[in-house]
Structures are given as C-alpha cells and as structure tokens.
Design a protein around this motif. Structure first.
Motif, PDB file in Angstrom:
ATOM      1  N   SER A 186     -13.286  -2.938   6.259  1.00  0.00           N
ATOM      2  CA  SER A 186     -13.425  -2.270   4.960  1.00  0.00           C
ATOM      3  C   SER A 186     -12.642  -0.961   4.861  1.00  0.00           C
ATOM      4  O   SER A 186     -12.487  -0.416   3.789  1.00  0.00           O
ATOM      5  N   HIS A 231     -16.764 -11.369   3.361  1.00  0.00           N
ATOM      6  CA  HIS A 231     -17.313 -10.481   4.387  1.00  0.00           C
ATOM      7  C   HIS A 231     -17.323 -11.231   5.720  1.00  0.00           C
ATOM      8  O   HIS A 231     -18.248 -11.984   6.015  1.00  0.00           O
ATOM      9  N   GLY A 303     -25.128  -6.926   9.884  1.00  0.00           N
ATOM     10  CA  GLY A 303     -24.285  -6.023   9.091  1.00  0.00           C
ATOM     11  C   GLY A 303     -24.752  -4.586   9.171  1.00  0.00           C
ATOM     12  O   GLY A 303     -23.952  -3.663   9.166  1.00  0.00           O
ATOM     13  N   SER A 304     -26.062  -4.375   9.195  1.00  0.00           N
ATOM     14  CA  SER A 304     -26.678  -3.057   9.436  1.00  0.00           C
ATOM     15  C   SER A 304     -27.985  -3.346  10.151  1.00  0.00           C
ATOM     16  O   SER A 304     -28.445  -4.495  10.146  1.00  0.00           O
ATOM     17  N   ALA A 305     -28.600  -2.290  10.677  1.00  0.00           N
ATOM     18  CA  ALA A 305     -29.833  -2.503  11.436  1.00  0.00           C
ATOM     19  C   ALA A 305     -30.932  -3.045  10.522  1.00  0.00           C
ATOM     20  O   ALA A 305     -31.088  -2.611   9.391  1.00  0.00           O
ATOM     21  N   HIS A 324     -32.354 -11.246  13.978  1.00  0.00           N
ATOM     22  CA  HIS A 324     -31.493 -10.080  13.874  1.00  0.00           C
ATOM     23  C   HIS A 324     -30.204 -10.389  14.635  1.00  0.00           C
ATOM     24  O   HIS A 324     -30.251 -10.846  15.776  1.00  0.00           O
ATOM     25  N   TRP A 326     -25.896  -9.176  15.356  1.00  0.00           N
ATOM     26  CA  TRP A 326     -24.935  -8.072  15.309  1.00  0.00           C
ATOM     27  C   TRP A 326     -23.519  -8.603  15.468  1.00  0.00           C
ATOM     28  O   TRP A 326     -23.287  -9.564  16.211  1.00  0.00           O
ATOM     29  N   GLY A 327     -22.609  -7.949  14.774  1.00  0.00           N
ATOM     30  CA  GLY A 327     -21.209  -8.305  14.956  1.00  0.00           C
ATOM     31  C   GLY A 327     -20.348  -7.511  14.006  1.00  0.00           C
ATOM     32  O   GLY A 327     -20.826  -6.609  13.317  1.00  0.00           O
ATOM     33  N   THR A 329     -16.194  -7.616  11.770  1.00  0.00           N
ATOM     34  CA  THR A 329     -15.051  -8.425  11.354  1.00  0.00           C
ATOM     35  C   THR A 329     -14.199  -8.804  12.567  1.00  0.00           C
ATOM     36  O   THR A 329     -13.727  -9.935  12.686  1.00  0.00           O
ATOM     37  N   GLU A 330     -14.028  -7.875  13.474  1.00  0.00           N
ATOM     38  CA  GLU A 330     -13.185  -8.108  14.656  1.00  0.00           C
ATOM     39  C   GLU A 330     -13.774  -9.144  15.615  1.00  0.00           C
ATOM     40  O   GLU A 330     -13.101  -9.593  16.532  1.00  0.00           O
ATOM     41  N   GLN A 359     -30.733  -6.101  18.670  1.00  0.00           N
ATOM     42  CA  GLN A 359     -29.753  -6.983  18.026  1.00  0.00           C
ATOM     43  C   GLN A 359     -29.555  -8.282  18.800  1.00  0.00           C
ATOM     44  O   GLN A 359     -28.796  -9.140  18.379  1.00  0.00           O
ATOM     45  N   THR A 417     -15.958  -1.463  20.283  1.00  0.00           N
ATOM     46  CA  THR A 417     -16.467  -1.738  18.927  1.00  0.00           C
ATOM     47  C   THR A 417     -16.715  -0.490  18.098  1.00  0.00           C
ATOM     48  O   THR A 417     -16.928  -0.585  16.899  1.00  0.00           O
ATOM     49  N   ILE A 431     -28.482  -1.480  19.261  1.00  0.00           N
ATOM     50  CA  ILE A 431     -27.529  -0.538  18.680  1.00  0.00           C
ATOM     51  C   ILE A 431     -28.259   0.755  18.355  1.00  0.00           C
ATOM     52  O   ILE A 431     -29.262   0.742  17.637  1.00  0.00           O
ATOM     53  N   ARG A 434     -23.529   3.899  15.068  1.00  0.00           N
ATOM     54  CA  ARG A 434     -22.080   3.878  15.141  1.00  0.00           C
ATOM     55  C   ARG A 434     -21.684   5.217  15.739  1.00  0.00           C
ATOM     56  O   ARG A 434     -22.297   6.240  15.396  1.00  0.00           O
ATOM     57  N   LYS A 525     -23.509  -1.987   2.652  1.00  0.00           N
ATOM     58  CA  LYS A 525     -23.902  -0.994   3.665  1.00  0.00           C
ATOM     59  C   LYS A 525     -23.936   0.392   3.046  1.00  0.00           C
ATOM     60  O   LYS A 525     -23.145   0.694   2.153  1.00  0.00           O
TER      61      LYS A 525
HETATM   62  P1  ADP Z   1     -17.382  -2.405   8.220  1.00  0.00           P
HETATM   63  O1  ADP Z   1     -16.659  -1.584   9.224  1.00  0.00           O
HETATM   64  O2  ADP Z   1     -16.735  -2.615   6.955  1.00  0.00           O
HETATM   65  O3  ADP Z   1     -18.846  -2.101   8.092  1.00  0.00           O
HETATM   66  P2  ADP Z   1     -18.058  -4.825   9.542  1.00  0.00           P
HETATM   67  O4  ADP Z   1     -18.771  -5.643   8.542  1.00  0.00           O
HETATM   68  O5  ADP Z   1     -17.131  -5.458  10.459  1.00  0.00           O
HETATM   69  O6  ADP Z   1     -17.214  -3.834   8.787  1.00  0.00           O
HETATM   70  O7  ADP Z   1     -19.138  -3.940  10.263  1.00  0.00           O
HETATM   71  C1  ADP Z   1     -19.364  -3.949  11.622  1.00  0.00           C
HETATM   72  C2  ADP Z   1     -20.319  -2.875  12.005  1.00  0.00           C
HETATM   73  O8  ADP Z   1     -21.559  -3.024  11.330  1.00  0.00           O
HETATM   74  C3  ADP Z   1     -20.685  -2.887  13.461  1.00  0.00           C
HETATM   75  O9  ADP Z   1     -19.713  -2.269  14.239  1.00  0.00           O
HETATM   76  C4  ADP Z   1     -22.002  -2.134  13.453  1.00  0.00           C
HETATM   77  O10 ADP Z   1     -21.802  -0.729  13.442  1.00  0.00           O
HETATM   78  C5  ADP Z   1     -22.611  -2.535  12.148  1.00  0.00           C
HETATM   79  N1  ADP Z   1     -23.602  -3.589  12.363  1.00  0.00           N
HETATM   80  C6  ADP Z   1     -23.434  -4.912  12.240  1.00  0.00           C
HETATM   81  N2  ADP Z   1     -24.581  -5.569  12.507  1.00  0.00           N
HETATM   82  C7  ADP Z   1     -25.502  -4.644  12.820  1.00  0.00           C
HETATM   83  C8  ADP Z   1     -26.882  -4.687  13.206  1.00  0.00           C
HETATM   84  N3  ADP Z   1     -27.556  -5.820  13.279  1.00  0.00           N
HETATM   85  N4  ADP Z   1     -27.497  -3.515  13.476  1.00  0.00           N
HETATM   86  C9  ADP Z   1     -26.835  -2.342  13.389  1.00  0.00           C
HETATM   87  N5  ADP Z   1     -25.545  -2.237  13.027  1.00  0.00           N
HETATM   88  C10 ADP Z   1     -24.880  -3.370  12.748  1.00  0.00           C
END
Ligand code: ADP
Length: 546
Positions: A186, A231, A303-305, A324, A326-327, A329-330, A359, A417, A431, A434, A525
């Motif tokens: 993003s 996404h 995508g978020s916690a 739950h 975690w991941g 785009t990369e 996660q 990451t 997690i 960030r 997010k």
């Molecule tokens: P963007 O950088 O646009 O948010 P992504 O969709 O690739 O792009 O987001 C990845 C980031 O989202 C991860 O590096 C992490 O920080 C956060 N994230 C993804 N899943 C979780 C989760 N279950 N809990 C907490 N953070 C998460």
C-alpha cells in the motif's frame, strides 16, 4: 537412469481445469456492481476464462504482458484472473482506494497494457487515463453501456468480447516460474512496491492455505472472501477454492455488515475471510437484526491484530471459530495461521483463547525466525518472551520487488517483514507491533497492539488506535484515539482505569482522544501514520507532560 517421476509444472490453468472437471457444477455466487446477483459455477468460469483468453490474443496480448483490474470481488473478476494468468499474462489487481497519483504510478510502473474496470470506477478512470502511458485498451466489466461509451468512446465491453469468442482454447504449458499476478504494497512509506507472484508460488500457496491447520478448506465449504481480490489476491482464496472445489460467494461492492450478514444467511456461507474491521461491522449488524449466522462455522481474521473480545463474541454468541492469521503482500500472504495442537486439548477455554490470540504457526512451506537486527541479525530464542524482528523464507515469499534489480532479502536469504514479535516453544508467533508503530518510552518499548486490544475489550469502545505522542521527558507516551460504539459512553479517566491490573503501571496510556471515526486505509487498517501526524503533539498541547 534409476527411474523418474513426471515433470508437470505447477500452473494456475491446472487449478481452473481441475475445478471445472471435478467440481464443474459447484456454485459461484456473485453480487454484481449493479446490485444484481448471478449464479455461476466452476465450469462456466472456466469456459468464460477461455473465451477471454481468445479475446485477449485478438487484442494482441502476449505472454508476460501485464493487464490491470480495478474491480470488486465478482464473477467477471474471477474469470479475468484465470483467463489472464492461465494464458501466461500477469493480472495486476489495483486497489481503487489508492490516490489517483498512486494509481498512475503503479500502472506506469507495471506497464499495464489493458485496464479492466467496473462501471462505478469510470470517474476514477476518466481522471487518470491521460497519464497512463502504456494502456492500449480500457475494458468496462459490463454488458455494452451507452453511458460509459459516451464518456470513453474507445471503451471495450467485457461481455461483448467474451460472448463473441469460442471456449475452445488450449492453455499453454508455461514454465511454472512464469509470472502470474502482481500486487503492490500500500505504500505507507514511499511509492508502492510490486510483488510479482509466479504460477508455482501461487499453486504452492494454495496447498498451504487449504491445509487443515491453515484455513482447512474442503469441497463441502461455502467460502465468502470479504478480503478484496486487490488485497494480496484475496489472500489466495479464489485459487485455493478452485484447487479444493469449494463454492465461492463473491460479495461485490456490498461490504457493509448488513449485506454480509444477509449473504452469509442466504447462501449458507460456512467460512468467511477478512480484516478485523469487517467483522466489527458484521457483529454490529448481527446484533441489530438478531441473526445468529447459523451457517457460519469459521471466520479467518488477518491483516491487523484480532481483538480478543472478537474471538470471544464469535465463539460464545455465534458458535463460530475465529482463526487468526498473519501475513503480508510479500508473503502471498499466508505466513502463519492459528490452530491448536493436540497438546492444547485439555486446556481451559480461557487458556485456549490465549493460544488462539497469537498469530499462529507457519504451515509447511514457510519458516519464520526472530532476530536482533541491530546485532547483525543475531538469532533470538523462541521462548515466548524475547521480542525481535520477524524474518521469513519459503516457497511463496518475495525475493525481488517488481522492476528492481536488487534482491529484497538479507544476505542469508531471509526476508525481513518489518514486524516485531515473539515466538514460543511451540512455534506460535505473537506480533507485538510493526517496528514503526512501537512506542518508545524512556528507553523501553510499549506495544501499541496490546494496548489497543485492551481498549477494544471495553464494551463502549468500537475501535481504538494507540500511538506514541511526543513527551519531553519520556520521549513518547501512549495515547488512545478511540471511536465509541453507537449509543455508548466512557470517560477518559474510566478508559485509562480499565487498563489497571492489565499492564505495568508505566505502560498506562496518558490520554484519550474521542473521534467520530478512526481513519482506515484502503484495506481497512487504521491509518496510524496519519494519526501520529495529527495527534503526535497532543500531550504537549494539553500540558500533560509530568
Ligand atoms: P500494508 O503494508 O499495506 O498494510 P499488507 O496487507 O501486506 O500491507 O500488511 C502486512 C502487515 O499487516 C504485516 O506486516 C503486519 O504488520 C500486519 N498484519 C497482518 N496480519 C496481522 C495480524 N494477524 N496481526 C497483527 N498484524 C498483522
């Protein structure tokens, strides 16, 4: 030769061929942009994707060309995915909520030849089209529409080109490392970066997310990918669903809680997948209408916690298991998913919840580690306590960003990451934050994610972002920016008091700011960077600097 096994490349065209052959009549339900609903199936998706591949050849498209979409999750978009990637081209999904300047940047960077778009995005397309240097054809994803033609005279209509063609088409036997799709991150810092997925990485990721300890997909499932196809490729679900023969319910533009609840109930969805904010709107709608979403058995949150209160509500009020994951785009995007192990079966419900809040652990195909990046990536212990930078490697992880010469990996082949986490003895990743969202207070780090989770466990709070606000003595101190649930109230003092006993005293937030809506980015997010810009001096401005 001692003997040999067959060498068959891992191809996206094989996924759709398999779905058509063995699950041809499995329903694909699609909410269209004009509000109608169409009922299709895997056989029809396959035929139409072959028709499209014929049409693209006539438009002069060649293997390796990039073709972009600005589209919702619907039937035509699914056909475009398979038609484009199956024929050896690259499907570049664009987030319509990017700023026009970013859209121009990504289309030019990708050198897209075709832009498929929904009619609703015509104003957006009109605003950027003169700056798109490489786009030769604009394809509106509808039947012919005079209103669109009046504004964009050379437009092509999807239904026209697909209806005209035959569904006789031989999918090429590509090299499995041929690129198949392209997603940009993003771009919260700097320009968005493109991640170019291959046929091979996509097929292996489909195996990975379908496993029982990942999303656990089967041909009995009716899956609702709320997460948009732009996404991180809807987290790979449209590919995995074809591999498994699951039914798909594609929600189109209607992502409000009521529409989602109706779709779940009407089409007996049992697996739904999306970001936490989506589930918040779904829960609010279900509370209003009283539906218990009886068909829904699993929802995947990433995508978020995921707030702990959300897992409890789904479990206790809806009999729905929240997974739950975690991941990014990369990472295609699945890095970890949370399912319990046999050793957890005797735990109390509350202890199980604690495990489930993390996660989760990696499926076969990826490995994770935590390191101290300031000490030359020194490996840190998996003790559930030591935090470090999360690094990952595996079959579906980026190596080099699109149009970059240089690999994005550390010298020993791992990808950093940008997340900070602990890993416990059983391999569960938790997690903490960030790296850029951590709050630095008096030389210690405070996790904004943990403080947000506590705020959101308060019944009056609908959403909460915690950021570090500048403080002359401590460097930064945590403050909460919160959006209250409809009809609820809580004072600043009471919300801060809600933290007592839950975190160490020095981690208590220093202030609360009440806002009508916490701002969200295009993928749902919280925009913490914007909040930091807006409220970063809040404590100094209010004189809360003891
Ligand atoms: P963007 O950088 O646009 O948010 P992504 O969709 O690739 O792009 O987001 C990845 C980031 O989202 C991860 O590096 C992490 O920080 C956060 N994230 C993804 N899943 C979780 C989760 N279950 N809990 C907490 N953070 C998460």
């Amino acid at each position: 030769m001692l003997g040999q096994m067959m060498q068959r490349p891992l191809l996206i065209s094989h996924l759709i061929q398999h779905a058509a052959k063995y699950h041809g009549d499995t329903p694909i339900i699609s909410r269209e942009t004009d509000g109608s609903t169409t009922l299709s199936d895997w056989k029809t998706i396959h035929s139409n994707s072959k028709r499209l591949a014929n049409a693209l050849a006539k438009l002069g498209m060649e293997q390796g060309d990039r073709l972009a979409t600005i589209a919702w999750n619907n039937r035509r978009h699914l056909e475009i995915w398979y038609g484009v990637s199956g024929a050896g081209m690259v499907c570049h999904t664009i987030n319509p909520r990017l700023f026009p300047q970013q859209i121009i940047y990504v289309v030019n960077d990708a050198e897209d030849q075709v832009l498929f778009f929904e009619k609703t995005f015509l104003p957006l397309v009109m605003g950027v089209k003169d700056h798109l240097k490489t786009v030769k054809h604009f394809v509106c994803m509808t039947a012919p529409d005079e209103e669109v033609r009046a504004q964009l005279p050379n437009v092509i209509f999807y239904d026209d080109i697909v209806d005209e063609e035959s569904d006789e088409f031989e999918w090429p036997e590509l090299d499995e490392n041929a690129p198949a799709s392209l997603c940009y991150t993003s771009g919260t810092t700097g320009n968005p970066k493109g991640v170019l997925y291959t046929n091979r990485s996509t097929v292996l990721h489909s195996f990975g997310i379908s496993l029982p300890d990942s999303i656990n997909l089967s041909a009995q499932d009716v899956v609702l990918p709320v997460v948009p196809m732009f996404h991180a490729n809807a987290w790979g679900l449209p590919y995995a669903a074809a591999m498994i023969g699951a039914s798909l319910v594609l929600p189109g533009p209607n992502l409000d809680g009521h529409s989602l609840a109706n779709m779940i109930d009407d089409y007996k969805v049992n697996v739904a997948v999306g970001v936490p904010t989506i589930w918040q709107t779904l829960l609010a709608a279900a509370k209003e209408t009283g539906t218990k979403l009886p068909s829904l058995k699993r929802n995947v949150v990433g995508g978020s916690a995921c707030p702990s209160s959300m897992i409890k509500t789904f479990r206790d009020e809806f009999g729905c298991e929240t997974l739950h994951a975690w991941g990014m785009t990369e990472t295609s995007p699945l890095g970890t998913a949370n399912q319990l192990k046999a050793k957890h079966s005797d735990l109390s419900e509350e202890d199980k919840l604690t495990v489930r809040l993390s996660q989760g652990r990696p499926p076969f195909g990826v490995e994770i580690r935590i390191v101290d990046s300031e000490q030359n990536n020194k490996l840190l212990p998996n003790d559930g306590k030591t935090s470090g930078n999360v690094q990952i490697r595996g079959y579906w992880i980026v190596d080099t960003y699109f149009n970059n010469e240089q690999s994005a990996l550390e010298s020993d082949g791992w990808f950093d990451t940008g997340d900070i986490a602990t890993i416990n003895e059983d391999g569960y990743l938790r997690i903490r934050d960030r790296a850029k969202d951590l709050i630095k207070s008096g030389g210690e780090w405070i996790s904004s994610v943990e403080l947000e989770d506590i705020a959101m466990s308060h019944p009056a709070v609908a959403m909460a972002a915690v950021i570090g606000a500048a403080h002359p003595k401590w460097d930064e101190r945590p403050i909460i920016i919160t959006q209250l649930a409809v009809g609820e109230q809580v004072s600043e003092e009471a919300l801060i008091a809600h933290y007592e006993g839950k975190v160490a005293k020095w981690q208590l937030p220093n202030a609360v700011i009440f806002v009508e809506a916490v701002p969200l980015n295009g993928t749902g997010k919280m925009l913490k960077k914007d909040l930091r810009e807006q409220y970063g001096n809040h404590l100094i401005e209010r004189g809360l600097i003891d």
